[in-house]
Write a protein that holds these residues in place. Sequence first.
Motif, short mmCIF file in Angstrom:
data_model
loop_
_atom_site.label_atom_id
_atom_site.label_comp_id
_atom_site.label_asym_id
_atom_site.label_seq_id
_atom_site.Cartn_x
_atom_site.Cartn_y
_atom_site.Cartn_z
N ALA A 35 0.85 -1.19 0.00
CA ALA A 35 0.00 0.00 0.00
C ALA A 35 0.89 1.24 0.00
O ALA A 35 1.90 1.29 0.70
N PRO A 36 0.55 2.26 -0.79
CA PRO A 36 1.33 3.50 -0.81
C PRO A 36 1.38 4.15 0.57
O PRO A 36 0.43 4.06 1.34
N VAL A 37 2.51 4.80 0.87
CA VAL A 37 2.67 5.45 2.17
C VAL A 37 2.92 6.95 2.08
O VAL A 37 3.02 7.62 3.11
N PHE A 38 3.03 7.50 0.88
CA PHE A 38 3.20 8.94 0.71
C PHE A 38 2.60 9.34 -0.64
O PHE A 38 2.29 8.49 -1.48
N GLU A 39 2.44 10.64 -0.86
CA GLU A 39 1.84 11.13 -2.09
C GLU A 39 2.65 10.69 -3.31
O GLU A 39 3.88 10.76 -3.29
N HIS A 40 1.98 10.23 -4.32
CA HIS A 40 2.57 9.72 -5.57
C HIS A 40 3.34 8.42 -5.40
O HIS A 40 4.07 8.02 -6.30
N ASP A 41 3.20 7.78 -4.24
CA ASP A 41 3.87 6.49 -4.02
C ASP A 41 3.09 5.41 -4.76
O ASP A 41 1.90 5.24 -4.58
N SER A 42 3.81 4.68 -5.61
CA SER A 42 3.20 3.58 -6.35
C SER A 42 3.04 2.34 -5.48
O SER A 42 2.28 1.44 -5.80
N GLY A 43 3.79 2.29 -4.38
CA GLY A 43 3.81 1.12 -3.52
C GLY A 43 4.88 0.11 -3.91
O GLY A 43 5.12 -0.85 -3.19
N TRP A 44 5.56 0.34 -5.04
CA TRP A 44 6.59 -0.60 -5.49
C TRP A 44 7.88 -0.39 -4.71
O TRP A 44 8.29 0.73 -4.44
N ARG A 45 8.52 -1.54 -4.37
CA ARG A 45 9.80 -1.57 -3.67
C ARG A 45 10.74 -2.46 -4.47
O ARG A 45 10.37 -3.57 -4.87
N PHE A 46 11.97 -1.99 -4.70
CA PHE A 46 12.91 -2.68 -5.57
C PHE A 46 14.22 -3.00 -4.85
O PHE A 46 14.79 -2.13 -4.18
N PHE A 47 14.69 -4.21 -5.03
CA PHE A 47 15.91 -4.73 -4.41
C PHE A 47 16.70 -5.53 -5.44
O PHE A 47 16.13 -6.01 -6.42
N THR A 48 17.97 -5.77 -5.17
CA THR A 48 18.72 -6.71 -6.02
C THR A 48 18.33 -8.13 -5.64
O THR A 48 18.46 -9.04 -6.44
N GLY A 49 17.89 -8.31 -4.41
CA GLY A 49 17.58 -9.64 -3.90
C GLY A 49 18.75 -10.23 -3.14
O GLY A 49 18.65 -11.32 -2.57
N GLU A 50 19.86 -9.52 -3.10
CA GLU A 50 21.05 -10.01 -2.41
C GLU A 50 21.41 -9.17 -1.18
O GLU A 50 22.41 -9.43 -0.52
N GLU A 51 20.58 -8.17 -0.86
CA GLU A 51 20.84 -7.33 0.30
C GLU A 51 20.64 -8.15 1.59
O GLU A 51 19.71 -8.94 1.68
N SER A 52 21.49 -7.91 2.56
CA SER A 52 21.37 -8.60 3.84
C SER A 52 20.29 -7.94 4.70
O SER A 52 19.88 -6.80 4.43
N PRO A 75 14.19 -2.91 -17.95
CA PRO A 75 12.95 -2.87 -18.73
C PRO A 75 12.07 -4.11 -18.58
O PRO A 75 10.87 -4.03 -18.79
N ASP A 76 12.64 -5.23 -18.16
CA ASP A 76 11.85 -6.46 -18.00
C ASP A 76 10.79 -6.36 -16.92
O ASP A 76 9.84 -7.13 -16.92
N ILE A 77 10.94 -5.43 -15.98
CA ILE A 77 9.95 -5.33 -14.91
C ILE A 77 8.73 -4.51 -15.31
O ILE A 77 7.72 -4.55 -14.61
N THR A 78 8.79 -3.82 -16.43
CA THR A 78 7.70 -2.93 -16.84
C THR A 78 6.37 -3.68 -16.90
O THR A 78 5.34 -3.16 -16.46
N ALA A 79 6.37 -4.89 -17.41
CA ALA A 79 5.13 -5.66 -17.53
C ALA A 79 4.54 -6.02 -16.18
O ALA A 79 3.33 -6.28 -16.08
N LEU A 80 5.33 -6.01 -15.13
CA LEU A 80 4.85 -6.37 -13.80
C LEU A 80 4.22 -5.20 -13.05
O LEU A 80 3.53 -5.40 -12.05
N LEU A 81 4.42 -3.99 -13.52
CA LEU A 81 4.02 -2.80 -12.77
C LEU A 81 2.52 -2.58 -12.68
O LEU A 81 2.08 -1.72 -11.92
N THR A 82 1.74 -3.35 -13.42
CA THR A 82 0.28 -3.24 -13.30
C THR A 82 -0.27 -4.21 -12.26
O THR A 82 -1.48 -4.21 -12.01
N ARG A 83 0.59 -4.99 -11.65
CA ARG A 83 0.16 -5.98 -10.65
C ARG A 83 -0.32 -5.27 -9.39
O ARG A 83 0.17 -4.20 -9.04
#
Length: 107
Positions: A35-52, A75-83
């Motif tokens: 869920a968005p937490v600030f104005e214009h927040d899409s709610g998306w969070r991005f990581f490499t997946g390797e962060e501790s 660019p491969d994540i663009t299709a996922l952004l409507t989820r």
Amino acid sequence: MNIFAQALQTALDRCIATKTVTDEGRPVGFLYREAPVFEHDSGWRFFTGEESDEYTDNPDNFTVCSISDITKNNPDITALLTRPEGSAWELDEDGGFQAVADWQPRD
């Protein structure tokens, strides 16, 4: 919605990403939407997946940026952004994204 309107919406929408993605330019390997937490927040969070856990526990290791800043190099994540909220995706060994069904954000 036409292509121009979609591009504008994506440019205005903000997200939170680790600095390993934004500053180091490493590819996104894990993403989720909450869920968005600030104005214009899409709610998306991005990581490499390797962060501790130690890395992600430090708020200084995150930044707010536009989604277009992320998709420019991933660019491969663009299709996922409507989820919808609650969606989570990780990079599989074949280089594609697969849904993560059993993931829950930490409090």
